[in-house]
Design an enzyme around this catalytic site. Structure first.
Site, PDB file in Angstrom:
ATOM      1  N   LYS A   1      37.839  39.110  36.449  1.00 11.74           N
ATOM      2  CA  LYS A   1      38.011  39.547  38.323  1.00 11.74           C
ATOM      3  C   LYS A   1      39.202  40.171  38.548  1.00 11.74           C
ATOM      4  CE  LYS A   1      36.012  35.667  41.149  1.00 11.74           C
ATOM      5  NZ  LYS A   1      36.552  34.605  41.255  1.00 11.74           N
TER       6      LYS A   1
HETATM    7  O1  G3P Z   1      34.489  32.228  44.771  1.00  7.37           O
HETATM    8  C1  G3P Z   1      35.807  32.303  45.863  1.00  7.37           C
HETATM    9  C2  G3P Z   1      35.898  31.295  46.048  1.00  7.37           C
HETATM   10  O2  G3P Z   1      36.165  30.615  45.309  1.00  7.37           O
HETATM   11  C3  G3P Z   1      36.295  30.900  47.833  1.00  7.37           C
HETATM   12  O3  G3P Z   1      36.456  30.063  48.339  1.00  7.37           O
HETATM   13  O4  G3P Z   1      36.614  28.274  49.822  1.00  7.37           O
HETATM   14  O5  G3P Z   1      38.679  29.267  49.324  1.00  7.37           O
HETATM   15  O6  G3P Z   1      37.273  30.088  50.602  1.00  7.37           O
HETATM   16  P1  G3P Z   1      37.230  29.236  49.915  1.00  7.37           P
END
Ligand code: G3P
Length: 217
Positions: free
Chosen positions: A83
């Site tokens: 990633k």
């Molecule tokens: O896959 C990316 C994710 O982990 C981000 O999620 O909820 O932290 O914006 P969030």
């Protein structure tokens, strides 16, 4: 649409995996912090549990260091997807690592033009962050729709991996638009089974059944 679990919590991943709900896993530095585990150890365990792609994120910021970290992460298991952040250096690293045959997930994508660049750099997955756009009053689902149109216009094979999924509505919208994959926290995936009418209907059936006085076993 494939389901990836956005987590580094081995127990939560295992529970969903036992149900056949896990086509892959995504992690990031924040999720590694949350797990309290060593990145190499926990990623290896996840790769042993899940046969689909497991995204592990580099933390270097310049291309050469990203490439070195990506190669090390890719040694963990065959199903690692390296990633990389959607920066110019990340795109350079994407070109090199995808050229070596490694799966690459380009993350932190917030525009269709960024997604176009990732596809041209050979990304296996592009991760547009829906929830974080919604957080600043920009419709994240529109972005998924735009990327789908652009990739289909030109036959790009990069998979749209809808990320930063916060709600069950996000999941349904992504499936309707044709995202290839969505990655969501375990709690959101489990919530997909919930419906108030299911609960109300079951409650009524249980009450009526009790009145019959019967038993099946
Ligand atoms: O896959 C990316 C994710 O982990 C981000 O999620 O909820 O932290 O914006 P969030």
């Amino acid at each position: 649409m494939k389901f990836f679990v956005d987590s580094a919590d081995i127990d939560a991943i295992a529970e969903l995996n036992d149900l056949g709900m896990v086509d892959g896993v995504t992690t990031n530095p924040s999720l590694i912090l949350k797990s309290g585990r060593d990145i190499l150890e926990v990623t290896k365990e996840i790769c042993e549990l899940v046969s689909g792609p497991v995204s592990a994120e580099v933390v270097a910021l310049d291309a050469d260091a990203m490439i070195a970290e990506g190669r090390k992460l890719a040694e963990i298991a065959e199903n690692i997807a390296v990633k990389l952040p959607l920066t110019w250096d990340g795109l350079k690293a994407c070109k090199v690592l995808s050229g070596e045959g490694k799966m690459v997930n380009v993350t932190l994508c917030f525009s269709a033009n960024q997604a176009l660049l990732a596809a041209k750099a050979g990304a296996t997955f592009i991760s547009p962050f829906i929830g974080r756009l919604d957080d600043i009053n920009i419709d994240g689902i529109d972005l998924i729709e735009d990327i789908r149109t652009i990739y289909d216009n030109y036959g790009f094979e990069t998979n749209i991996l809808a990320a930063s999924i916060r709600t069950v509505a996000h999941v349904q919208d992504c499936a309707r638009i044709g995202a290839d994959v969505m990655t969501a926290p375990p709690e959101v995936i489990k919530k997909l089974a919930s419906h108030p009418l299911t609960n109300a209907g079951l409650d009524q059936f249980m009450k009526d059944w009790a009145k019959t006085g019967q038993k099946i076993l």
